[in-house]
Design a protein around this motif. Structure first.
Motif, PDB file in Angstrom:
ATOM      1  N   ILE A 129       3.586   2.086  63.313  1.00  0.00           N
ATOM      2  CA  ILE A 129       4.350   3.304  63.065  1.00  0.00           C
ATOM      3  C   ILE A 129       3.449   4.513  63.300  1.00  0.00           C
ATOM      4  CG2 ILE A 129       5.921   2.197  61.436  1.00  0.00           C
ATOM      5  CD1 ILE A 129       4.313   3.306  59.143  1.00  0.00           C
ATOM      6  N   ASN A 130       4.086   5.637  63.584  1.00  0.00           N
ATOM      7  CA  ASN A 130       3.347   6.889  63.786  1.00  0.00           C
ATOM      8  C   ASN A 130       3.952   7.938  62.870  1.00  0.00           C
ATOM      9  OD1 ASN A 130       2.756   9.622  65.056  1.00  0.00           O
ATOM     10  ND2 ASN A 130       1.492   8.290  66.321  1.00  0.00           N
ATOM     11  N   ILE A 131       3.127   8.428  61.947  1.00  0.00           N
ATOM     12  CA  ILE A 131       3.572   9.439  60.998  1.00  0.00           C
ATOM     13  C   ILE A 131       2.695  10.669  61.144  1.00  0.00           C
ATOM     14  CG2 ILE A 131       4.046   9.990  58.591  1.00  0.00           C
ATOM     15  CD1 ILE A 131       5.772   7.723  59.562  1.00  0.00           C
ATOM     16  N   LEU A 132       3.294  11.783  61.514  1.00  0.00           N
ATOM     17  CA  LEU A 132       2.577  13.057  61.696  1.00  0.00           C
ATOM     18  C   LEU A 132       1.418  12.900  62.679  1.00  0.00           C
ATOM     19  CD1 LEU A 132       2.529  14.378  58.003  1.00  0.00           C
ATOM     20  CD2 LEU A 132       4.105  14.981  59.844  1.00  0.00           C
ATOM     21  N   GLY A 133       1.635  12.074  63.709  1.00  0.00           N
ATOM     22  CA  GLY A 133       0.627  11.894  64.741  1.00  0.00           C
ATOM     23  C   GLY A 133      -0.481  10.933  64.392  1.00  0.00           C
ATOM     24  N   ILE A 134      -0.336  10.224  63.279  1.00  0.00           N
ATOM     25  CA  ILE A 134      -1.355   9.265  62.845  1.00  0.00           C
ATOM     26  C   ILE A 134      -0.791   7.852  63.009  1.00  0.00           C
ATOM     27  CG2 ILE A 134      -2.800   8.476  60.931  1.00  0.00           C
ATOM     28  CD1 ILE A 134      -2.587  11.306  59.766  1.00  0.00           C
ATOM     29  N   GLY A 135      -1.492   7.029  63.771  1.00  0.00           N
ATOM     30  CA  GLY A 135      -1.053   5.667  64.009  1.00  0.00           C
ATOM     31  C   GLY A 135      -1.394   4.768  62.832  1.00  0.00           C
ATOM     32  N   LEU A 136      -0.375   4.114  62.280  1.00  0.00           N
ATOM     33  CA  LEU A 136      -0.547   3.225  61.138  1.00  0.00           C
ATOM     34  C   LEU A 136       0.100   1.883  61.451  1.00  0.00           C
ATOM     35  CD1 LEU A 136       0.601   5.723  58.343  1.00  0.00           C
ATOM     36  CD2 LEU A 136      -1.763   5.270  59.039  1.00  0.00           C
ATOM     37  N   THR A 137      -0.228   0.882  60.640  1.00  0.00           N
ATOM     38  CA  THR A 137       0.447  -0.407  60.741  1.00  0.00           C
ATOM     39  C   THR A 137       1.036  -0.748  59.377  1.00  0.00           C
ATOM     40  OG1 THR A 137      -1.662  -1.529  60.283  1.00  0.00           O
ATOM     41  CG2 THR A 137      -0.979  -1.338  62.600  1.00  0.00           C
ATOM     42  N   ASP A 138       2.144  -1.440  59.398  1.00  0.00           N
ATOM     43  CA  ASP A 138       2.754  -1.897  58.152  1.00  0.00           C
ATOM     44  C   ASP A 138       2.969  -3.400  58.230  1.00  0.00           C
ATOM     45  OD1 ASP A 138       4.110  -1.366  55.522  1.00  0.00           O
ATOM     46  OD2 ASP A 138       5.739  -2.339  56.613  1.00  0.00           O
ATOM     47  N   TYR A 139       2.341  -4.120  57.299  1.00  0.00           N
ATOM     48  CA  TYR A 139       2.457  -5.573  57.251  1.00  0.00           C
ATOM     49  C   TYR A 139       3.224  -5.990  56.001  1.00  0.00           C
ATOM     50  CZ  TYR A 139      -1.302  -5.866  60.754  1.00  0.00           C
ATOM     51  OH  TYR A 139      -2.069  -5.746  61.889  1.00  0.00           O
ATOM     52  N   PRO A 140       4.088  -6.998  56.117  1.00  0.00           N
ATOM     53  CA  PRO A 140       4.693  -7.578  54.913  1.00  0.00           C
ATOM     54  C   PRO A 140       3.602  -8.163  54.018  1.00  0.00           C
ATOM     55  CG  PRO A 140       5.791  -8.356  56.905  1.00  0.00           C
ATOM     56  CD  PRO A 140       4.553  -7.641  57.338  1.00  0.00           C
ATOM     57  N   LEU A 141       3.938  -8.394  52.766  1.00  0.00           N
ATOM     58  CA  LEU A 141       2.957  -8.843  51.776  1.00  0.00           C
ATOM     59  C   LEU A 141       2.207 -10.096  52.207  1.00  0.00           C
ATOM     60  CD1 LEU A 141       1.718  -8.619  48.917  1.00  0.00           C
ATOM     61  CD2 LEU A 141       3.632 -10.022  48.104  1.00  0.00           C
ATOM     62  N   LYS A 142       2.926 -11.143  52.580  1.00  0.00           N
ATOM     63  CA  LYS A 142       2.272 -12.408  52.922  1.00  0.00           C
ATOM     64  C   LYS A 142       1.318 -12.245  54.103  1.00  0.00           C
ATOM     65  CE  LYS A 142       5.764 -15.599  51.118  1.00  0.00           C
ATOM     66  NZ  LYS A 142       6.722 -16.694  51.451  1.00  0.00           N
ATOM     67  N   GLU A 143       1.725 -11.468  55.070  1.00  0.00           N
ATOM     68  CA  GLU A 143       0.894 -11.265  56.254  1.00  0.00           C
ATOM     69  C   GLU A 143      -0.372 -10.479  55.903  1.00  0.00           C
ATOM     70  OE1 GLU A 143       1.475  -9.807  60.898  1.00  0.00           O
ATOM     71  OE2 GLU A 143       3.196  -9.902  59.539  1.00  0.00           O
ATOM     72  N   SER A 144      -0.233  -9.428  55.107  1.00  0.00           N
ATOM     73  CA  SER A 144      -1.406  -8.626  54.740  1.00  0.00           C
ATOM     74  C   SER A 144      -2.385  -9.440  53.900  1.00  0.00           C
ATOM     75  CB  SER A 144      -0.982  -7.357  53.996  1.00  0.00           C
ATOM     76  OG  SER A 144      -0.259  -7.666  52.823  1.00  0.00           O
ATOM     77  N   LEU A 145      -1.884 -10.279  52.997  1.00  0.00           N
ATOM     78  CA  LEU A 145      -2.762 -11.122  52.190  1.00  0.00           C
ATOM     79  C   LEU A 145      -3.482 -12.157  53.044  1.00  0.00           C
ATOM     80  CD1 LEU A 145      -0.505 -11.630  49.039  1.00  0.00           C
ATOM     81  CD2 LEU A 145      -2.669 -10.352  49.126  1.00  0.00           C
ATOM     82  N   ALA A 146      -2.788 -12.699  54.039  1.00  0.00           N
ATOM     83  CA  ALA A 146      -3.431 -13.650  54.947  1.00  0.00           C
ATOM     84  C   ALA A 146      -4.546 -12.973  55.741  1.00  0.00           C
ATOM     85  CB  ALA A 146      -2.391 -14.252  55.903  1.00  0.00           C
ATOM     86  N   ILE A 147      -4.322 -11.733  56.133  1.00  0.00           N
ATOM     87  CA  ILE A 147      -5.351 -10.978  56.853  1.00  0.00           C
ATOM     88  C   ILE A 147      -6.582 -10.777  55.966  1.00  0.00           C
ATOM     89  CG2 ILE A 147      -5.912  -8.698  57.807  1.00  0.00           C
ATOM     90  CD1 ILE A 147      -2.981  -8.586  58.785  1.00  0.00           C
ATOM     91  N   VAL A 148      -6.341 -10.403  54.706  1.00  0.00           N
ATOM     92  CA  VAL A 148      -7.452 -10.169  53.784  1.00  0.00           C
ATOM     93  C   VAL A 148      -8.209 -11.465  53.491  1.00  0.00           C
ATOM     94  CG1 VAL A 148      -8.072  -9.395  51.466  1.00  0.00           C
ATOM     95  CG2 VAL A 148      -6.377  -8.134  52.786  1.00  0.00           C
ATOM     96  N   ASP A 149      -7.496 -12.578  53.390  1.00  0.00           N
ATOM     97  CA  ASP A 149      -8.172 -13.875  53.215  1.00  0.00           C
ATOM     98  C   ASP A 149      -9.128 -14.130  54.378  1.00  0.00           C
ATOM     99  OD1 ASP A 149      -6.930 -14.424  50.823  1.00  0.00           O
ATOM    100  OD2 ASP A 149      -5.361 -15.673  51.703  1.00  0.00           O
ATOM    101  N   GLY A 150      -8.719 -13.755  55.570  1.00  0.00           N
ATOM    102  CA  GLY A 150      -9.592 -13.892  56.735  1.00  0.00           C
ATOM    103  C   GLY A 150     -10.791 -12.980  56.657  1.00  0.00           C
ATOM    104  N   TYR A 151     -10.588 -11.770  56.144  1.00  0.00           N
ATOM    105  CA  TYR A 151     -11.707 -10.842  55.975  1.00  0.00           C
ATOM    106  C   TYR A 151     -12.764 -11.437  55.043  1.00  0.00           C
ATOM    107  CZ  TYR A 151      -8.816  -7.025  57.922  1.00  0.00           C
ATOM    108  OH  TYR A 151      -8.052  -6.217  58.725  1.00  0.00           O
ATOM    109  N   VAL A 152     -12.309 -12.046  53.941  1.00  0.00           N
ATOM    110  CA  VAL A 152     -13.245 -12.599  52.953  1.00  0.00           C
ATOM    111  C   VAL A 152     -14.087 -13.717  53.563  1.00  0.00           C
ATOM    112  CG1 VAL A 152     -13.385 -13.851  50.762  1.00  0.00           C
ATOM    113  CG2 VAL A 152     -11.810 -11.930  50.987  1.00  0.00           C
ATOM    114  N   ARG A 153     -13.551 -14.404  54.550  1.00  0.00           N
ATOM    115  CA  ARG A 153     -14.293 -15.499  55.186  1.00  0.00           C
ATOM    116  C   ARG A 153     -15.089 -15.060  56.408  1.00  0.00           C
ATOM    117  NH1 ARG A 153      -9.161 -17.993  54.258  1.00  0.00           N
ATOM    118  NH2 ARG A 153      -8.616 -17.630  56.444  1.00  0.00           N
ATOM    119  N   SER A 154     -14.937 -13.800  56.811  1.00  0.00           N
ATOM    120  CA  SER A 154     -15.497 -13.376  58.097  1.00  0.00           C
ATOM    121  C   SER A 154     -17.002 -13.138  58.073  1.00  0.00           C
ATOM    122  CB  SER A 154     -14.797 -12.090  58.566  1.00  0.00           C
ATOM    123  OG  SER A 154     -15.160 -10.993  57.744  1.00  0.00           O
TER     124      SER A 154
END
Length: 225
Positions: free
Chosen positions: A4-29
């Motif tokens: 999404i783009n809000i006021l010219g700033i590019g952002l991403t929006d992830y559903p809960l399960k997807e964002s938690l899976a991403i963070v689990d990957g960060y912890v193992r990275s």
């Protein structure tokens, strides 16, 4: 995931399960990944500051902190709005940290703010292992001392609630120097308490919502949307 783009700033929006899976990957990275809660005041104060916009866009994962942002982006799923309004990601993230005995390090602007942050996080999740905390330093020498303290502990997560602008720039500047897996930046205006908000907080939030929607309309007029 939606971009999404809000006021010219590019952002991403992830559903809960997807964002938690991403963070689990960060912890193992093995490296430090940055996560930032973006709220309407953050977007308003970024304004036309290109450096600030780049700092926001440089984080590894953005999280929506206000349901108004979703509505403006035409993401109107009742489930997604509920997740944002009730800080479900934050609660689940803290639960996983506490359940795994993972160390957390806190950063804030003042001792008073730091104590409030700690109390609010511990109210959200009992058993949270806060291994250290610091007031963000004003100088490079002071930041070097703090970074050394963090690296001695090597926490799984850093959780900060630093003033707008300063937080994003610190995350971008110091991330390569810090021995942790995740740095989660909370917005200064995010309410984490379970009780009723003060009339002052409700009034400020209402004012920001008005300014935000005014800026959105102005941005659409300028860009011809």
């Amino acid at each position: 995931m939606q971009k999404i783009n809000i006021l010219g700033i590019g952002l991403t929006d992830y559903p809960l399960k997807e964002s938690l899976a991403i963070v689990d990957g960060y912890v193992r990275s093995g490296g430090l990944n940055t996560i930032l809660y973006v709220t309407t005041p953050v977007l308003i104060l970024a304004g036309k500051d290109e450096e600030e916009k780049k700092c926001i866009e440089s984080v590894d994962l953005t999280l929506c902190g206000d349901a108004d942002i979703l509505r403006v982006a035409r993401i109107d799923s009742a489930g997604r709005l509920y997740e944002v309004e009730n800080r479900v990601f934050l609660k689940e993230f803290l639960r996983r940290l506490a359940g795994g005995g993972k160390a957390v390090y806190l950063l804030d602007d003042s001792q008073e703010d730091l104590e409030l942050l700690r109390a609010q996080l511990e109210a959200y999740q009992t058993g949270l292992l806060v291994a250290g905390s610091d007031i963000l330093a004003e100088t490079d020498e002071g930041m070097e001392v703090i970074i050394n303290r963090i690296n001695d502990i090597a926490p799984t997560a850093i959780i900060s609630r630093i003033s707008h602008g300063r937080q994003e720039k610190c995350m971008e500047r110091f991330r390569e120097l810090i021995n942790a897996e995740v740095w989660l930046g909370l917005s200064k205006d995010m309410a984490l308490g379970t009780g009723r908000e003060s009339w002052r907080k409700r009034a400020v939030d209402k004012l920001y919502r008005m300014i935000f929607h005014r800026r959105i309309n102005h941005f659409k007029d300028e860009s011809g949307e």
